[in-house]
Structure formats: C-alpha cells, structure tokens
Design an enzyme around this catalytic site. Structure first.
Site, PDB file in Angstrom:
ATOM      1  CG  ASP A  57     165.210 -36.628   6.207  1.00 46.62           C
ATOM      2  OD1 ASP A  57     164.682 -36.757   5.098  1.00 46.62           O
ATOM      3  OD2 ASP A  57     166.114 -37.385   6.620  1.00 46.62           O
ATOM      4  CE1 TYR A 104     161.123 -46.821   6.701  1.00 40.78           C
ATOM      5  CE2 TYR A 104     162.056 -47.395   8.844  1.00 40.78           C
ATOM      6  CZ  TYR A 104     162.213 -46.905   7.564  1.00 40.78           C
ATOM      7  OH  TYR A 104     163.448 -46.512   7.133  1.00 40.78           O
ATOM      8  CD  GLN A 129     169.766 -39.505   9.232  1.00 37.74           C
ATOM      9  OE1 GLN A 129     168.964 -38.635   9.565  1.00 37.74           O
ATOM     10  NE2 GLN A 129     169.578 -40.260   8.157  1.00 37.74           N
ATOM     11  N   GLY A 188     174.156 -40.582   6.189  1.00 33.83           N
ATOM     12  CA  GLY A 188     173.105 -39.982   5.381  1.00 33.83           C
ATOM     13  C   GLY A 188     173.129 -40.457   3.945  1.00 33.83           C
ATOM     14  CG  ASP A 190     170.973 -44.411   3.891  1.00 33.66           C
ATOM     15  OD1 ASP A 190     171.499 -43.425   4.424  1.00 33.66           O
ATOM     16  OD2 ASP A 190     169.775 -44.697   4.053  1.00 33.66           O
ATOM     17  CD  GLU A 425     164.240 -40.877  -1.373  1.00 35.09           C
ATOM     18  OE1 GLU A 425     164.985 -41.349  -0.498  1.00 35.09           O
ATOM     19  OE2 GLU A 425     163.336 -41.542  -1.931  1.00 35.09           O
TER      20      GLU A 425
END
Length: 454
Positions: A57, A104, A129, A188, A190, A425
């Site tokens: 990201d 989280y 990643q 990335g 997932d 997203e």
C-alpha cells in the site's frame, strides 16, 4: 451472484469539455482522501479497516503522493524501510504503537515479532508483500527529480537491494530463482481463488476463530470478506511460521503453504529493472541488476507460464503443479519489459477474452478473477471484484509493450469507476458499485498517477 447487465458509466468522448472538469474533481477527491489518511509519518490504507502501515500500500501511495506531496511520498517509504528486518525482509504491516491492544486483528500481540531474530524494535508482522517498492521509488524520482530525490534514493538503494536479496535467496524454496510466498497475504491478493487448492491442504477448523475477534466484518458485510474457515487457515499458517520465529531455513519441512506467485515474481523482476536505473543515479553498477532481471524473467516463463492456457499461473510447491484458477495474477507479468513476445501475445489474448474484458472501450471494470468461472463472486474479496492497483499494474504493462489503445481503454475504466463510486477499496466488476472500505488510500494515490498520464 455472477450475472447481471452491465450498468457502468459510459466513457466520455475524447475532447469532451466535461473531461477536464471530471479530472479536477477526481484530483480533489484523491488529495482529500490522502490528506485525511496521513498519520504523521505514513499513510494508513483506511481509517476504519486498516489503521496501520501496509507495505505494498505504501509503495502505491508514494507513487501518487509524488505528484502532490513529494516530501510526504519519500517519508512514506523511509518510514516503511526503517522497519526492515536484518535479513532484508520488509514486513507487510508496521504497527502503530499509539493504537490500543486489540484494535486490529491480527495485531502485534498475535505476530509477536519481538521474539524473532533480526526483527526491528517496532512491532511488525513477520511476512512480506509484493516487492513493488523499487519500481515505485524510480517512478517517484522520474516524476520530480531533485537533489532531495537523489538523496532519498541513496538511502533507499541498499535497503531495496537487501529486500531483493532476501526474496531471491532465503525465499527461493523451489531452487529455480523465484521467490516463494508462505502465506496468501504475501501475494497481496489475500482471498483469491488462486489459493484455494494450496489452502485446502492446510489443516484448520473454523471453530479456531472463536478465540479471536475479527475486525473486518465489523466494518464490511461478512458476505464480502473471507470466511471464518479461510481465516482459521490464515491463522494456522502464521502460527506455523511464528513457531519457527519466522526463520526461512527448512521451510519445505514445516510450512504448510508454499507457492511461487506470478505477481510477486513479476514485481521482483520489475524491481531489478528499476534498481538498474536507480543504480545509475546513485553511482552503483546497473549491470548486475539487468542480469538478475533477465534471469527472473526467464525463470518466470519456465516455471509459471502455462502454454496450453496461454497465461501465467502460481505453482504450488507442495504438489509441484500449476494452480488451475485463471486470475488477474496471470496478467501481471506484462509489467516486465523483457517478457518474450510470445508470452506478451498470449497474456494480451487472455486479458482481452471474455474472462477479463480488456478492450479499447470497456463497459465494465477489469475483474480480479475469470468472470466466466462458475465460482465467480462479484462482491467477495479478491474473488471477482475490480481493484485499482491490479488494473494500474496492467495499465503500466500495456504502455510498456506499446498498446496505447488498450491502455487508454483501461485508464478510462479506472477513472469512470472512481468518478461514479468514489475512492473505494474495490468495486463491483459489473455495476462499478464501491465495495470494501471507503476513502481508500491506494485507490486515491493511483488515481492521481493515472490522471497525470492523460
């Protein structure tokens, strides 16, 4: 859930006066999103779903910030690489210590990186990643070259080299010069169908998740996210890696998920091309990078290209077989400038097929999975929805291989979907509806980059 009449926005005509107005509106939206997600030395992907710093990201975000906040762009990468491990790995999450424990999942207490050899002082995850960072750094410098950008490249260069060395060394489990991922999160993508077969061999029970509290389903419809069984397997894979303190020696004997991914390795090759250019700027020898880039491309074609299907596929190292699912992963090797002509033609044919719908004039955004597949799910995470980052990678590959017609069609589809739904997203691959987290940073950042190349 995999049908419906396309209802996406009609592309604007070339020269339409409203095009400039739309571009200005989108730039304001993107900048507002990035400013709102800035967290003193990095940008969070979103304020709700992803409150820490994520590795790839940050690379995408830095590419966009280079157009509007170059100082912030370089700080983004510097903050990320300050958390690099001694072995060269760049962790996929750098945790913000200001957030409360349990805010989280899986958080720093789950990863427990402090007990791993060579981990940095700050809490991180133990996995990686895709290595898109060197390519991002080169794009950033090329956008706005300055004494400051050269200085930033000098600081980054040895750290980027260490990242490459880690992936091509410690992670070359297959012994053919490609990097192996040890978790679907490292790709990335997932929850991609590409991981269904390798994941099916991971022993796990959905009841495992009763011990944890998922935070994603508190913000997003559970029907759009990975299932509890998927998450139980994710946890089991991390637990196996964590038990070995994230050491990579002997991975084949203890890690249940071992896969060579086309996107990760295409990014690895592209990074060597970028490092050759960076080396020339900072006074290092570009030759070894060019040589390594050629070897990675050669290995990628030999190991992951399926000549029957005409696309690239992940290789499950547990079975030594190519994964059958046709996903957007198979298109991303187009980012390699030295991809042989035969593979370029095949990837373009795959991208332009009904499975993905790439065209000079697109009525729907690019999906993440074969839209003709019986298990295509247009709203579930990476199992059908359109994402701006994979579209952007393909867009850059189309430009590198001199297909401005297809690049223009893909660019317009990216602009149109954000103009309609905002900086989400991801997006419904038929209707363009915004899905996942709103105000998502890489969507905003890559939007700025696409707008700049109109």
């Amino acid at each position: 859930m995999n049908g419906g009449t396309p209802t996406g926005p009609t592309p604007l005509r070339v020269g339409d006066p409203s095009d400039a107005e739309r571009a200005a509106t989108l730039r304001r939206l993107a900048l507002t999103t990035l400013d709102a997600n800035w967290e003193h030395d990095h940008t969070v992907p979103s304020r709700t779903l992803y409150p820490h710093q994520w590795s790839w990201d940050s690379a995408f975000i830095a590419v966009g910030l280079a157009h509007v906040r170059p100082d912030r762009a370089w700080r983004e990468l510097r903050t990320l690489f300050a958390a690099q491990w001694a072995d060269g790995r760049v962790p996929h999450i750098v945790f913000n210590p200001a957030l409360r424990v349990g805010s989280y999942f899986p958080g720093p207490e789950f990863w427990d990186s402090g007990h791993a050899d060579g981990a940095p002082p700050v809490a991180t995850s133990g996995i990686v990643q895709p290595p898109v960072h060197a390519s991002a750094a080169w794009l950033m410098h090329r956008r706005a070259p300055s004494a400051a950008s050269v200085q930033a490249l000098r600081w980054l260069y040895p750290r980027l080299v260490a990242q490459q060395r880690y992936l091509t060394g410690r992670r070359d489990v297959g012994g053919a010069g490609l990097a192996c991922i040890v978790h679907p999160w490292e790709s990335g993508l997932d929850n991609s169908p590409a991981w269904d077969d390798p994941m099916a061999a991971v022993p796990a029970d959905a009841a495992v998740m009763r011990a944890y509290r998922r935070h994603d389903t508190a913000h997003v419809d559970a029907a759009h996210r990975p299932t509890d069984l998927d998450y139980a397997r994710y946890v089991a894979i991390v637990a196996a890696y964590r038990a070995g303190r994230y050491r990579d020696e002997g991975l084949a004997g203890r890690q249940p998920f071992l896969v060579e991914c086309p996107l990760v390795n295409a990014a690895l090759g592209a990074a060597e091309h970028a490092l050759a250019r960076i080396a020339a700027v900072v006074g290092a020898d570009p030759g070894p990078h060019r040589d390594r880039a050629a070897r990675i491309t050669e290995a990628l074609v030999a190991r992951l290209y399926d000549p029957v299907a005409g696309t690239f596929r992940p290789r499950d190292l547990r079975t030594d077989r190519l994964v059958p699912a046709r996903t957007v992963l198979g298109l991303i090797p187009l980012i390699l400038p030295d991809l042989p002509a035969g593979q370029v033609r095949a990837v373009l044919a795959e991208a332009c097929s009904p499975r993905f719908g790439l065209a000079a004039r697109m009525d729907r955004p690019l999906p993440s999975y074969d839209r003709t597949a019986p298990d295509f799910e247009p709203v579930r995470y990476w199992r059908g929805p359109s994402w701006l980052n994979t579209s952007w990678l393909l867009w850059r590959g189309l430009r590198a291989h001199h297909r401005p017609d297809l690049a223009a069609g893909l660019r317009e589809s990216m602009l149109a979907v954000v103009a309609r739904a905002g900086c989400h997203e991801y997006f419904h691959p038929d209707t363009g509806e915004g899905l996942g987290s709103p105000a998502f940073s890489w969507t905003a950042a890559l939007l700025l980059d696409v707008l700049a190349d109109g």
